[in-house]
Scaffold this active site. Structure first.
Site, PDB file in Angstrom:
ATOM      1  CD  GLU A  54      -3.374   0.759   2.215  1.00 53.66           C
ATOM      2  OE1 GLU A  54      -3.979   0.108   1.750  1.00 53.66           O
ATOM      3  OE2 GLU A  54      -2.989   0.919   3.483  1.00 53.66           O
ATOM      4  CE  LYS A  56      -2.117   3.262   6.154  1.00 48.46           C
ATOM      5  NZ  LYS A  56      -2.972   2.555   6.843  1.00 48.46           N
ATOM      6  CE  LYS A 116      -7.578   0.050   2.503  1.00 47.81           C
ATOM      7  NZ  LYS A 116      -6.432   0.215   3.288  1.00 47.81           N
ATOM      8  CD  GLU A 165     -11.712  -2.714   5.090  1.00 45.58           C
ATOM      9  OE1 GLU A 165     -10.707  -2.408   4.358  1.00 45.58           O
ATOM     10  OE2 GLU A 165     -11.938  -1.905   6.047  1.00 45.58           O
ATOM     11  CG  ASN A 186      -9.153  -3.163   8.395  1.00 41.03           C
ATOM     12  OD1 ASN A 186      -8.403  -3.214   9.031  1.00 41.03           O
ATOM     13  ND2 ASN A 186      -9.616  -2.062   7.634  1.00 41.03           N
ATOM     14  CD  GLU A 216      -8.667  -5.409   3.817  1.00 39.75           C
ATOM     15  OE1 GLU A 216      -9.421  -5.833   2.787  1.00 39.75           O
ATOM     16  OE2 GLU A 216      -8.762  -4.141   4.338  1.00 39.75           O
ATOM     17  CB  SER A 217      -5.238  -3.278   9.109  1.00 41.38           C
ATOM     18  OG  SER A 217      -5.559  -2.484   8.272  1.00 41.38           O
TER      19      SER A 217
END
Length: 261
Positions: A54, A56, A116, A165, A186, A216-217
């Protein structure tokens, strides 16, 4: 009002304004609109690493993450590192991103690009297509089942992959439908910003095999990925772990090399 509610309230205003500035016809006439898309779901199914890297710049939970690197350099380095795809944050107010980031990444790399964004309207799906995305993100926490269905079906009509998500069992239950390609869990609670991969593990058995499972994350180690693979996960979205370093691309190269070995 929590941070997610604030983001969505602002997003409604932003989308209404944009609709007045750039008409749908203009988006549909974009040079990228008729571009053949590349499936991220297919790339993940055939990959032995499954990394979605990603870009960000900042986030509501961490403030500034990395404002110094250029999106083109990061995109090229992620692709060279062997990432399956790249996630590009396009929200400006809370994450410091823009649609320009998406189009610059598209001009630089061939790999699948995920827009995103907090998508609430078909207009944003058209934007994603017009600015070179291959995949859109839909967030179950901010959409009804009917909205998920209409937005995902619209995306599929434009040959875009859909990553949906979820954060919990209730969101997952309302979301499962044929117009999705990937189901992402997530690990970050969007209301408290606490992170735990236990969420991915606990929901894994409830995700049907026809969908690519994405975690994710909060993924920062090879061990975490190897652990999640046992639960059927094929995709791993990693942002801050790369972006918080001085050279995100070099960090991705090193991480993916270790993962392959």
């Amino acid at each position: 009002m929590n941070i997610l509610d604030k983001i969505i309230a602002d997003k409604h205003k932003e989308v209404d304004l944009k609709k007045g500035l750039i008409p749908v016809k203009q988006l549909e006439e974009s040079v990228l609109f008729d571009r053949k898309t590349t499936s991220l779901a297919k790339a993940l199914r055939s990959s032995n690493t499954g990394i979605i890297a990603e870009h960000k710049r900042r986030s509501p939970s961490k403030a500034v993450i990395n404002q110094k690197v250029s999106i083109q350099d990061v995109a090229l380095d992620y692709e060279t590192a062997g990432a399956c795809g790249m996630s590009v944050l396009t929200d400006g107010k809370y994450f410091g991103g823009s649609l320009d980031d998406l189009v610059l990444a598209r001009a630089t790399v061939q790999m699948p690009l995920l827009r995103k964004e907090f998508i609430i309207d078909e207009y944003q799906v058209l934007e994603a297509k017009a600015y070179g995305a291959d995949v859109i993100l839909l967030i179950a926490a901010v959409l009804s089942r009917d909205q998920i269905k209409s937005l995902s079906e619209f995306a599929k009509s434009l040959s875009l992959d859909v990553l949906l998500e979820v954060h919990n069992h209730k969101e997952l239950e309302k979301s499962i439908m044929p117009s999705l390609d990937m189901l992402g869990v997530n690990n970050r609670n969007l209301k408290t910003f606490e992170v735990s991969t236990e969420i991915s593990k606990s929901l894994s058995a409830e995700i049907p095999d026809e969908f690519v499972k994405v975690s994710e994350s909060g993924i920062s180690s090879i061990e975490a990925i190897q652990d999640l693979k046992k639960y059927g996960y094929k995709g791993f979205l990693i942002g801050e772990n790369f972006m918080k370093t001085e050279n995100p691309g070099a960090s991705a190269v090193e991480f993916i090399k270790k993962l392959k070995s």
